[in-house]
Design an enzyme around this catalytic site. Structure first.
Site, short mmCIF file in Angstrom:
data_model
loop_
_atom_site.label_atom_id
_atom_site.label_comp_id
_atom_site.label_asym_id
_atom_site.label_seq_id
_atom_site.Cartn_x
_atom_site.Cartn_y
_atom_site.Cartn_z
N SER A 171 -22.10 -24.06 -19.94
CA SER A 171 -21.11 -25.06 -18.81
C SER A 171 -20.04 -25.64 -19.90
O SER A 171 -19.05 -26.39 -19.28
CB SER A 171 -21.99 -25.78 -18.41
OG SER A 171 -22.46 -27.04 -19.41
N SER A 176 -17.13 -24.96 -9.70
CA SER A 176 -16.28 -26.19 -10.60
C SER A 176 -15.01 -26.06 -10.26
O SER A 176 -14.16 -25.19 -9.91
CB SER A 176 -16.47 -25.40 -11.96
OG SER A 176 -15.87 -26.33 -12.84
N GLU A 228 -13.06 -26.61 -12.60
CA GLU A 228 -12.31 -25.72 -13.36
C GLU A 228 -11.75 -24.46 -12.86
O GLU A 228 -10.79 -24.06 -13.45
CB GLU A 228 -13.09 -25.30 -14.64
CG GLU A 228 -12.89 -24.79 -15.73
CD GLU A 228 -11.85 -25.70 -16.69
OE1 GLU A 228 -11.88 -26.72 -16.47
OE2 GLU A 228 -11.32 -24.94 -17.87
N TYR A 247 -14.67 -19.62 -19.24
CA TYR A 247 -15.63 -20.32 -18.31
C TYR A 247 -15.08 -20.10 -16.57
O TYR A 247 -15.82 -20.07 -15.90
CB TYR A 247 -15.93 -21.53 -18.73
CG TYR A 247 -16.58 -22.67 -17.82
CD1 TYR A 247 -17.95 -22.39 -17.78
CD2 TYR A 247 -16.02 -23.47 -16.89
CE1 TYR A 247 -18.83 -23.46 -16.87
CE2 TYR A 247 -16.72 -24.46 -15.92
CZ TYR A 247 -18.07 -24.39 -15.96
OH TYR A 247 -18.72 -24.94 -15.12
N HIS A 292 -18.72 -34.41 -13.51
CA HIS A 292 -19.78 -35.54 -13.26
C HIS A 292 -20.59 -35.63 -14.58
O HIS A 292 -21.02 -34.69 -15.47
CB HIS A 292 -20.73 -35.20 -12.25
CG HIS A 292 -21.12 -33.87 -11.97
ND1 HIS A 292 -20.17 -32.72 -11.61
CD2 HIS A 292 -22.15 -33.26 -12.19
CE1 HIS A 292 -21.09 -31.73 -11.47
NE2 HIS A 292 -22.23 -32.04 -11.84
P1 NAP Z 1 -25.76 -28.60 -18.65
O1 NAP Z 1 -26.08 -29.71 -18.99
O2 NAP Z 1 -24.85 -27.73 -19.58
O3 NAP Z 1 -26.96 -27.59 -17.99
C1 NAP Z 1 -27.04 -26.22 -18.10
C2 NAP Z 1 -28.12 -25.66 -17.63
O4 NAP Z 1 -28.14 -24.30 -17.68
C3 NAP Z 1 -29.37 -25.97 -18.75
O5 NAP Z 1 -30.59 -26.21 -18.08
C4 NAP Z 1 -29.39 -24.61 -19.54
O6 NAP Z 1 -30.64 -24.51 -20.10
C5 NAP Z 1 -29.30 -23.75 -18.58
N1 NAP Z 1 -28.98 -22.34 -18.93
C6 NAP Z 1 -27.79 -21.94 -19.75
N2 NAP Z 1 -27.77 -20.80 -20.08
C7 NAP Z 1 -28.94 -20.23 -19.28
C8 NAP Z 1 -29.63 -18.71 -19.13
N3 NAP Z 1 -29.13 -17.86 -19.97
N4 NAP Z 1 -30.66 -18.74 -18.59
C9 NAP Z 1 -31.24 -19.89 -17.85
N5 NAP Z 1 -30.72 -21.00 -17.85
C10 NAP Z 1 -29.68 -21.18 -18.61
O7 NAP Z 1 -24.73 -28.45 -17.19
P2 NAP Z 1 -24.79 -29.49 -16.05
O8 NAP Z 1 -23.53 -30.67 -16.42
O9 NAP Z 1 -26.08 -29.99 -15.80
O10 NAP Z 1 -23.95 -28.99 -14.82
C11 NAP Z 1 -24.90 -27.84 -14.04
C12 NAP Z 1 -24.14 -26.92 -13.38
O11 NAP Z 1 -23.09 -27.35 -12.80
C13 NAP Z 1 -23.53 -25.72 -14.36
O12 NAP Z 1 -23.34 -24.45 -13.69
C14 NAP Z 1 -22.03 -26.36 -14.52
O13 NAP Z 1 -21.29 -25.26 -14.98
C15 NAP Z 1 -21.82 -26.68 -13.23
N6 NAP Z 1 -20.65 -27.62 -13.11
C16 NAP Z 1 -21.05 -28.81 -13.85
C17 NAP Z 1 -19.94 -30.01 -13.80
C18 NAP Z 1 -19.96 -31.08 -14.57
O14 NAP Z 1 -19.00 -31.97 -14.64
N7 NAP Z 1 -21.00 -31.35 -15.08
C19 NAP Z 1 -18.95 -29.66 -12.90
C20 NAP Z 1 -18.89 -28.75 -12.11
C21 NAP Z 1 -19.68 -27.54 -12.27
P3 NAP Z 1 -30.83 -25.06 -21.88
O15 NAP Z 1 -31.39 -26.68 -21.58
O16 NAP Z 1 -31.88 -24.22 -22.47
O17 NAP Z 1 -29.40 -24.98 -22.63
N1 GDD Z 2 -15.15 -31.65 -25.15
C1 GDD Z 2 -14.19 -32.27 -25.70
N2 GDD Z 2 -14.00 -32.69 -27.08
N3 GDD Z 2 -13.07 -32.42 -24.92
C2 GDD Z 2 -11.94 -33.12 -25.32
C3 GDD Z 2 -11.75 -33.57 -26.78
C4 GDD Z 2 -12.95 -33.30 -27.53
O1 GDD Z 2 -13.05 -33.64 -28.59
N4 GDD Z 2 -10.65 -34.18 -26.92
C5 GDD Z 2 -9.84 -34.00 -25.70
N5 GDD Z 2 -10.73 -33.41 -24.74
C6 GDD Z 2 -10.18 -33.05 -23.39
C7 GDD Z 2 -10.47 -31.69 -23.09
O2 GDD Z 2 -9.25 -30.95 -23.56
C8 GDD Z 2 -10.55 -31.57 -21.84
O3 GDD Z 2 -9.06 -31.55 -21.10
C9 GDD Z 2 -11.15 -32.96 -21.21
O4 GDD Z 2 -11.22 -33.53 -22.61
C10 GDD Z 2 -12.72 -32.91 -20.74
O5 GDD Z 2 -13.26 -32.06 -21.56
P1 GDD Z 2 -14.90 -31.74 -21.49
O6 GDD Z 2 -15.52 -33.06 -21.35
O7 GDD Z 2 -15.44 -30.74 -22.25
O8 GDD Z 2 -15.00 -31.22 -19.90
P2 GDD Z 2 -14.23 -29.96 -19.08
O9 GDD Z 2 -13.32 -30.68 -18.02
O10 GDD Z 2 -13.70 -29.11 -19.89
O11 GDD Z 2 -15.22 -29.26 -18.25
C11 GDD Z 2 -16.25 -30.09 -17.54
O12 GDD Z 2 -16.02 -30.19 -16.15
C12 GDD Z 2 -15.92 -28.92 -15.45
C13 GDD Z 2 -15.52 -29.42 -14.14
O13 GDD Z 2 -14.03 -29.64 -13.81
C14 GDD Z 2 -17.77 -29.22 -17.65
O14 GDD Z 2 -18.70 -30.02 -17.34
C15 GDD Z 2 -17.79 -28.00 -16.92
O15 GDD Z 2 -18.99 -27.19 -16.95
C16 GDD Z 2 -17.30 -28.33 -15.48
O16 GDD Z 2 -17.23 -27.18 -14.68
#
Ligand code: NAP
Ligand code: GDD
Length: 309
Positions: free
Chosen positions: A81, A122, A124, A145, A175
């Protein structure tokens, strides 16, 4: 009622399982094998749930997980993710996110065709489409991604249309929470602030501070996921707070929480600037508010404070 949760050990998986248990749902949690242990976020729940080992890239393990649990609900949260890493591991990201979703859909089609299916889609996927973004906004992903999540999203819709799988996609905006992984910007910043405030570091290196995100709390967004499953008819919903802040705003508030001036500690490091950026995500969650009666309960400022504290 029985639920199978992939991504159970992740940030949102842990909140989702807590919410499901509160509603007396029997939970089966897919966990991938690790040499050192990866269940810290759900260790406090282990006595109340059934762990099933498996991997999204291994269809045999997913067939077993679905056949064994015979779920009423399947939540597909597993993913590689971290957007930044997806340029370094594009093939693996595609395999887990898109291929893994296909593997799980097939397992559901074969072993639990009447189950309701939730896909963790997402914001994204919107990439460079201008804000605000809703269910009708065209996708223009900017990362491997984002491309993989778009493929998975379209595949889920295709299984709904082709085979009548009762699948809903939650198009969730960012989130966060105190359980957020350390490489995401909110956790990196809040952790960095804590180190500096405690005299264990003096600087924090970041990339693009101008990017804007619509940040909410993982607990609130998992409530929305369950509300989608409670609907009679599957559908797709955008979930977000409808307010966007810049990374700079987050940084400034996080440092202010401990009485520090961020400009004295933050350095811009090109190593954290991405090959292509998503500049501005802002949800239009009108449909979710209307049809799910969903509202976020935790504000951006409360989220920043929780993470820094
Ligand atoms: P996260 O903390 O990175 O958790 C990802 C989970 O996927 C972990 O349990 C990880 O296992 C598991 N996983 C990764 N590769 C796998 C594989 N090959 N087989 C089985 N399990 C695997 O992500 P999150 O923030 O909870 O997000 C949950 C979902 O929502 C993800 O699909 C993410 O892309 C999506 N999403 C997140 C956000 C956000 O802002 N958080 C927004 C939109 C969508 P391990 O613990 O073993 O690594
Ligand atoms: N991680 C990271 N580290 N991001 C940075 C940094 C840094 O040092 N400096 C600036 N950023 C900026 C990234 O370029 C991006 O624009 C923003 O911070 C947020 O980055 P992340 O927190 O890595 O999240 P994301 O928006 O790329 O992705 C997350 O949100 C998606 C939903 O919109 C992830 O949770 C994805 O799994 C999820 O789908």
């Amino acid at each position: 009622m029985k639920a199978l949760v992939t991504g159970s050990t992740g940030q949102s998986g842990s909140y989702l399982i807590e919410l499901l248990l509160e509603q007396n749902v029997e939970v089966f949690a897919l966990v991938r094998r690790s040499s050192i242990g990866n269940t810290q976020r759900i260790d406090h729940l282990k006595d109340k749930i059934t762990l099933i080992f498996g991997d999204m890239c291994d269809p045999c393990s997913l067939n077993h997980a679905v056949n064994y649990s015979k779920p009423d609900w399947v939540f597909n949260l597993a993913a590689m993710s971290f957007v930044g890493e997806s340029w370094r591991q594009p093939k693996y990201t595609l395999d887990v996110v898109a291929g893994g979703t296909l593997n799980l859909l097939e397992a559901v089609r074969n072993y639990a065709p009447n189950a309701k299916f939730y896909q963790a889609s997402s914001s994204e996927m919107f990439g460079s489409s201008p804000p605000p973004q809703n269910e009708l906004t065209p996708f223009h992903p900017r990362s491997p991604y984002g491309v993989a999540k778009t493929a998975a999203h379209l595949m889920v819709q295709n299984y709904r249309e082709s085979y009548g799988i009762q699948a809903s996609c939650g198009i969730l905006f960012n989130h966060e929470s105190k359980r957020r992984g350390i490489e995401f910007v909110t956790r990196k910043v809040s952790h960095g602030v804590a180190l500096i405030a405690n005299g264990k570091a003096t600087e924090l290196r970041l990339g693009n501070l101008d990017a804007k995100r619509d940040w909410g709390h993982s607990f609130d967004y998992m409530r929305a996921a369950i509300l989608m499953m409670l609907r009679d008819k599957p559908d797709d919903y955008v979930i977000g707070s409808e307010v966007a802040y810049s990374v700079r705003d987050f940084v400034s508030l996080a440092f202010a929480r401990v009485g520090l001036d961020w400009e004295e500690h933050v350095l811009i490091d090109p190593a954290f600037v991405r090959p292509a950026e998503v500049n501005h995500l802002l949800a239009d969650a009108t449909k979710a508010k209307r049809e799910l009666s969903w509202r976020p309960t935790i504000t951006f400022h409360q989220l920043v404070n929780e993470m820094v504290d």
